[in-house]
Design an enzyme around this catalytic site. Structure first.
Site, short mmCIF file in Angstrom:
data_model
loop_
_atom_site.label_atom_id
_atom_site.label_comp_id
_atom_site.label_asym_id
_atom_site.label_seq_id
_atom_site.Cartn_x
_atom_site.Cartn_y
_atom_site.Cartn_z
N CYS A 98 46.13 47.15 76.56
CA CYS A 98 45.73 47.84 75.34
C CYS A 98 46.98 48.45 74.70
O CYS A 98 47.65 49.26 75.32
CB CYS A 98 44.71 48.93 75.68
SG CYS A 98 44.36 50.02 74.30
N CYS A 102 44.54 50.63 67.61
CA CYS A 102 43.40 50.23 66.77
C CYS A 102 42.51 51.40 66.41
O CYS A 102 41.94 51.45 65.32
CB CYS A 102 42.58 49.15 67.49
SG CYS A 102 43.58 47.74 67.94
N THR A 189 42.67 57.05 74.19
CA THR A 189 43.66 55.98 74.28
C THR A 189 44.95 56.35 73.54
O THR A 189 44.90 56.72 72.36
CB THR A 189 43.06 54.70 73.66
OG1 THR A 189 41.97 54.30 74.47
CG2 THR A 189 44.09 53.58 73.59
N GLU A 255 45.07 56.49 78.87
CA GLU A 255 43.95 57.34 78.45
C GLU A 255 44.19 58.73 79.02
O GLU A 255 44.67 58.86 80.13
CB GLU A 255 42.59 56.83 78.96
CG GLU A 255 42.19 55.46 78.47
CD GLU A 255 42.82 54.35 79.29
OE1 GLU A 255 43.08 54.58 80.49
OE2 GLU A 255 43.08 53.27 78.74
N HIS A 290 35.72 49.20 64.48
CA HIS A 290 36.30 49.20 65.83
C HIS A 290 35.69 48.13 66.73
O HIS A 290 36.37 47.57 67.58
CB HIS A 290 36.13 50.60 66.43
CG HIS A 290 37.13 50.90 67.49
ND1 HIS A 290 38.46 50.60 67.36
CD2 HIS A 290 37.00 51.48 68.72
CE1 HIS A 290 39.12 50.97 68.45
NE2 HIS A 290 38.25 51.49 69.29
N TYR A 294 37.87 44.68 68.75
CA TYR A 294 37.92 44.23 70.15
C TYR A 294 38.28 42.76 70.31
O TYR A 294 38.34 42.26 71.43
CB TYR A 294 36.62 44.62 70.88
CG TYR A 294 36.78 46.01 71.46
CD1 TYR A 294 37.10 46.20 72.79
CD2 TYR A 294 36.69 47.13 70.66
CE1 TYR A 294 37.31 47.45 73.32
CE2 TYR A 294 36.90 48.40 71.16
CZ TYR A 294 37.20 48.56 72.50
OH TYR A 294 37.44 49.80 73.01
N CYS A 296 41.10 42.03 70.10
CA CYS A 296 42.36 42.21 70.85
C CYS A 296 42.21 41.66 72.26
O CYS A 296 43.16 41.14 72.84
CB CYS A 296 42.75 43.68 70.90
SG CYS A 296 41.59 44.71 71.82
N GLU A 444 37.22 49.24 79.44
CA GLU A 444 37.32 49.59 78.02
C GLU A 444 36.49 48.62 77.19
O GLU A 444 35.87 49.01 76.20
CB GLU A 444 38.78 49.59 77.57
CG GLU A 444 38.93 50.16 76.17
CD GLU A 444 40.31 49.91 75.57
OE1 GLU A 444 41.27 49.69 76.33
OE2 GLU A 444 40.41 49.91 74.34
#
Ligand SMILES: Cc1cc2nc3c(=O)[nH]c(=O)nc-3n(C[C@H](O)[C@H](O)[C@H](O)COP(=O)(O)OP(=O)(O)OC[C@H]3O[C@@H](n4cnc5c(N)ncnc54)[C@H](O)[C@@H]3O)c2cc1C
Length: 502
Positions: A98, A102, A189, A255, A290, A294, A296, A444
């Site tokens: 991650c 974002c 995050t 996190e 969002h 994802y 990503c 996540e």
């Protein structure tokens, strides 16, 4: 001077007065901590990508008139949203983790339209303030953390019903200079790697929750803020020396819990203050952006598919039919996630404020797939890897003059493959499915942007059963009392439109 490169970004984080706790101790300089540094490296990639592939990761903003990092851009077209997705996949491929930006990007975009609509109803001045804030962060090229999730206490109760009122972040004081907020945000995050944090409500609010309807921005090192670092599975491997056992020694996610202990926020950085009826609009628009961000994870999926193909090759079975078939299955699942996400971006529409919002139904389908498919992709990767992935001796044993040669003799795969390379690929698969980066790739994927049920609720709201029932009845020539042609929802209207532009 604006930050340009990854190296300049890392430099910009140094010397701040951050109060960060890790393993029960204050961290003197987070940038230099070996467990924290891989997460900073991942964010640094977002700068280097913008510098090296400027079309993909940077864009001209009409707000500041500058060429800005795409993570700070307010979407001016459906194409902008599509390009966000392409950039997200690329960064997933480059980091295998991650890269933490974002949430900030999606917070800025959702706030852009929501502040406009709050102002329209209440004659407030939030939108103008937000635009000034965006100009500032675009000019400086800052990283923005998006803090939505409150600790929430008893999940069956609203904020004002909680035994401890601080389990949701709230306004505790107002004066002519600004507001004071208290509470915490969980699972944040990249917060320690951010320059500014935007805090927002986490759920729909009622009149009794008016103090909780607050949005604001604070520097990450503002007085009163404390961070308590979240542990990740196998994280201390980064502190053991060597680079093999970590699996991905350069990059990781981050996190932490943020505690806001009476933090002052000047009015110029307050973007909602008591307009509780807009909390649900903000949460829905934020999660709409969002949940499609994802995609990503398909970049991480590409890495895991590549690692699985590499280990099957090292093991001497790259062309065996069931291995090929499993790689096809992994690819199919991965592309299914991408397909829904990028389709959601293509089906975007313009909001009243002028920025663009992707399609909600498809964003929810994308995220719902993400709650499931990476687990199946991870299962297949573990199947292909074999048991050595979890029983492998350590790098120190490989380097030991007595055990090293034994390991090199017994851990060999097909002829010509270096034992250490084989170990490295196995450790990467472990890292992504059980270790540090499984946090980003699996859990996540499950809970970020809302747990699976949150997407099912949104899908249920938009699935239009009456419209679909009528389609069936029309064809079956059924005549009953229901209206003959219920109106199509926004989603179906967009599905049948030939162009995504309004
Ligand atoms: C790795 C990771 C990174 C994250 N990053 C961020 C970030 O950067 N910013 C941010 O704001 N948030 C972030 N999150 C938080 C994420 O959005 C939450 O984890 C998610 O919303 C779920 O909340 P929770 O973890 O408190 O779980 P819970 O809300 O406790 O959910 C646990 C289960 O209980 C169910 N449940 C909860 N409440 C109810 C209810 N009232 N009725 C029925 N069922 C219920 C849920 O559906 C779920 O199945 C991150 C999470 C993770 C795991």
């Amino acid at each position: 001077m604006p930050i340009k490169t990854g190296a300049e970004y890392i430099q910009s984080l140094k010397g701040r007065k951050m109060k960060v706790y890790l393993f029960g101790e204050l961290v003197p300089e987070p940038v230099d901590h070996p467990m924290i540094r891989p997460s900073i490296n991942a964010v640094a990639e977002t700068y280097d990508l913008a510098a090296s592939e400027s079309e993909l990761a940077s864009v001209k903003s009409s707000i500041s008139g500058l060429q800005v990092n795409r993570f700070l851009h307010i979407a001016e077209s459906a194409e902008d949203l599509v390009n966000q997705n392409k950039m997200q996949r690329k960064l997933g491929q480059l980091t295998g983790t991650c890269f933490q930006r974002c949430v900030g990007m999606d917070a800025l975009n959702s706030l852009y339209s929501v502040t406009y609509e709050i102002d329209e109803k209440h004659k407030t001045g939030y939108h103008k303030r937000l635009v000034e804030f965006i100009k500032m962060i675009q000019t400086e090229n800052f990283v923005i953390g998006g803090a939505m999730t409150d600790p929430k206490g008893d999940r069956s109760k609203a904020p004002h019903e909680q035994e401890d009122p601080d389990v949701f972040l709230r306004v505790v004081e107002k004066n002519d200079k600004g507001i004071v907020v208290r509470g915490a945000k969980a699972h944040q995050t990249g917060c320690i790697n951010s320059h500014w944090i935007i805090f927002m409500p986490t759920m729909r609010l009622q009149e009794n929750d008016v103090d909780y309807a607050v949005v604001g921005a604070v520097p990450a090192d503002a007085p009163g803020i404390t961070y308590i670092y979240g542990r990740q599975s196998c994280d201390t491997r980064s502190m053991e020396g060597g680079d093999l056992d970590a699996g991905n020694s350069k990059f990781a996610g981050q996190e932490a819990m943020i505690i806001f202990d009476n933090v002052f926020v000047p009015w110029e950085y307050v973007f909602m203050n008591g307009e509780y009826e807009f909390a649900s609009m903000l949460v829905e628009r934020f999660t709409c952006y969002h949940r499609r961000s994802y995609v990503c994870k398909t970049g991480l999926g590409d890495v895991l598919i590549g690692a699985s193909a590499a280990i099957s090759d090292y093991n001497g079975i790259p062309n065996v039919s069931h291995i090929r078939d499993k790689l096809v299955e992994m690819t199919h699942l991965n592309e299914t996630i991408y397909a829904a996400g990028i389709a959601s971006s293509y089906q975007a529409h313009r909001t009243k404020s002028g920025n663009w919002l992707n399609d909600d139904m498809l964003a929810n389908v994308c995220k719902h797939n993400v709650t499931r498919f990476p687990y199946e992709i991870g299962r297949l990767a573990q199947d292909i890897a074999g048991g050595l992935m979890v029983t492998l001796p350590s790098e120190k044993d490989l380097r030991n003059p007595e055990t090293g040669p034994i390991l090199r003799k017994y851990l060999r795969g097909r002829k010509g493959v270096d034992v250490e390379d084989r170990m490295r690929i196995l450790r990467l698969i472990e890292n992504m499915t059980l270790g540090r980066n499984a946090v980003g790739y699996l859990t996540e994927s499950m809970h970020g942007a809302g747990s699976p049920q949150a997407q099912r609720i949104q899908i249920a709201r938009q699935m239009q059963l009456e419209y679909k029932k009528q389609l069936a009845k029309n064809l079956a020539n059924v005549k009953d009392d229901t209206p003959s042609s219920p109106e199509m929802s926004d989603y179906f209207q967009r599905v049948f439109k030939t162009s995504s532009k309004n």
